[in-house]
Enzyme design. Structure first.
Site, PDB file in Angstrom:
ATOM      1  N   LYS B  53       0.928  -1.160   0.079  1.00 27.05           N
ATOM      2  CA  LYS B  53       0.174   0.190   0.021  1.00 27.05           C
ATOM      3  C   LYS B  53       0.783   1.333  -0.013  1.00 27.05           C
ATOM      4  O   LYS B  53       0.290   2.434  -0.315  1.00 27.05           O
ATOM      5  CB  LYS B  53      -0.892   0.083   1.222  1.00 27.05           C
ATOM      6  N   SER B  78      -8.235  -0.360   7.627  1.00 28.20           N
ATOM      7  CA  SER B  78      -8.296  -1.389   8.393  1.00 28.20           C
ATOM      8  C   SER B  78      -6.875  -1.663   9.021  1.00 28.20           C
ATOM      9  O   SER B  78      -6.638  -2.346   9.601  1.00 28.20           O
ATOM     10  CB  SER B  78      -8.956  -2.491   8.134  1.00 28.20           C
TER      11      SER B  78
END
Lengths: 314, 314
Positions: B53, B78
């Site tokens: 990410k 999350s």
């Protein structure tokens, strides 16, 4: 004993290099920051069968005569050398008999079987292991190969440091864990021959500090108890590796059990690699005395990654 | 929507490459043997902050105007995108506001703080996250960056597959996990532009199979429950990534929770690397249908390695 030369290490490396991986060397900016040094981890957890012991096993077997090979090899080991000898023997089409303590982690027993080794279980004492191994030597004529107190094995283990120093010849320090003494003896020889004034330092559990005490007293000391999480480091030094350690190892730093677990957790969390508790002992030693290694270039041998995931200390 | 070109991916990769690691590609002869294929694991668990990410976050922030950068960025996540946006923002001297569910693993919350992110906790529902993020946008003028449904983020995530295909242009298949859809959309674009007839396949938990159902129905489906160990895969697809997935993803294979844990254990034990459950989903999908991939060359994106060692499924 014949003097050991740089050429002995070089020949050993040449001889085994088709049987081993040249493992990667990893760094972590986060761990460098924590310690205040530049650290190069030689990742023998990525070695074949998951530990540096493949190096020594491959070297010892490849030096046997055809007659010896036909009768097989035998060893006693708390785990990694058992797997290493099994796999190296299979690669060289030799039968391997492995004497293992009945307390050895299940994952290690299964791995030995997976590599084709024949397990003989015994009690978890040094005497019981030696008796069981001698029985195999007498019965089938197999050659006994000691996991750490054998010059071929010592030279083989040293090739981990040879590779590290080939890539990073300017290391100031080299840390290894100390168990039976084969790894640190071989690596200290490599640091002497391939380094540029590179000092070798051992990390040892305080709970099994036989090597620390041996260096102080000048004779091989034993452990009264072996209650450490570092199950690869419970054994004692031998008469082949001890003189090498006395000559070439700078010192040994002892660490508490909690420091071993903390070092292991840091490596797992920060580097995302699986290392066994014995491997974490060397890094724990560096962490413990990090102020002495500020801004230095430090190599660490990550000795292996064979853990029983069902029995983690976290 | 403007057509996406190979050049968009190439420019993205060029733009972020100083902010990311070019992660290693690992193979394991044991896992190849188990599956009967040649597998190339692209190890984004070794990426900065421990997951792919970082790629999308770095790309999204670097494309903002100076005016936008001065007011900061906000996201809800999350876990891994939270860390990624925090670290990417810090690298680019931008303030990051992170909306996190209060159920997120403690290790992820601490990591966000360590990277300088400002955490706003909320309930663990998609609606609660969106409300909390919108409040920050309105109050401080921060730019909202969606973890997966943003074209800059999608292109950024795709660079993991660009690198894998640069080194292995002849992959027959590329497996990724499917969560919010950013990774698989970006990687499917990369497989299309950089591969040679390379098919992209998603792995998804049966317990959160919204993407599988979305491909079947042709509209974005939601999950009634999110009871999966793969905590990075609980989110649903979005209107930006769904059309890309419809066009470029071959199919999605669903796996049981026990298959995820088994795949994760195999990777940990055999490869000695730490991967999070979400990462193991892609390998679990390959294992589940291994007979369809005999003798093929298969790439797998190991998406991340951020696990809470205190809460392992072993």
């Amino acid at each position: 004993m014949k003097a050991i030369l740089k050429e002995d290490l070089a020949q050993c490396h040449q001889r085994i290099k088709d049987h081993i991986h040249r493992t990667p060397i990893l760094s972590s900016s986060l761990l460098n920051e924590i310690v205040g040094a530049s650290i190069y981890f030689k990742c023998e957890n990525f070695q074949r069968m998951g530990a540096f012991k493949m190096r020594g096993a491959a070297h010892a077997i490849s030096n046997l005569s055809e007659e010896q090979k036909s009768k097989g090899v035998v060893t006693h080991s708390s785990g990694n050398f058992a797997q290493a000898l099994s796999l190296a023997a299979r690669s060289l089409d030799v039968k391997a008999y492995i004497v293992m303590p009945d307390t050895a982690p299940q994952v290690k027993k299964e791995a030995v079987k997976g590599y084709g080794g024949n397990i003989i279980e015994c009690e978890s004492t040094i005497v019981a292991r030696e008796v069981a191994a001698e029985k195999i030597v007498n019965e089938v004529g197999a050659t006994f190969i000691h996991p750490s107190n054998d010059l071929d094995v010592i030279l083989g283990q040293g090739t981990a440091a040879v590779e590290l120093l080939q890539d990073h010849p300017d290391l100031d320090f080299l840390f290894t864990p100390v168990g039976g003494g084969g790894l640190i003896a071989g690596c200290a020889l490599a640091a002497h021959f391939y380094g540029n004034n590179c000092k070798t330092i051992g990390g040892e559990p305080l709970a099994c500090d036989d090597a620390y005490r041996s260096l102080k007293s000048g004779t091989i000391e034993t452990n009264d108890s072996t209650l450490t999480i570092a199950d690869g480091l419970k054994t004692q030094l031998g008469n082949v590796n001890f003189p090498i350690i006395q000559t070439y190892v700078d010192r040994i730093i002892r660490v508490e059990e909690s420091e071993i677990v903390e070092a292991m957790r840091l490596i797992w969390e920060r580097m995302k690699i699986i290392v066994e508790p014995s491997s974490a002992v060397a890094f724990a030693a560096l962490l413990k005395e990090k102020s002495s290694f500020k801004n230095k270039k430090v190599g660490i041998i990550i000795s292996g990654g064979n853990v029983d995931l069902g029995k983690l200390p976290f």
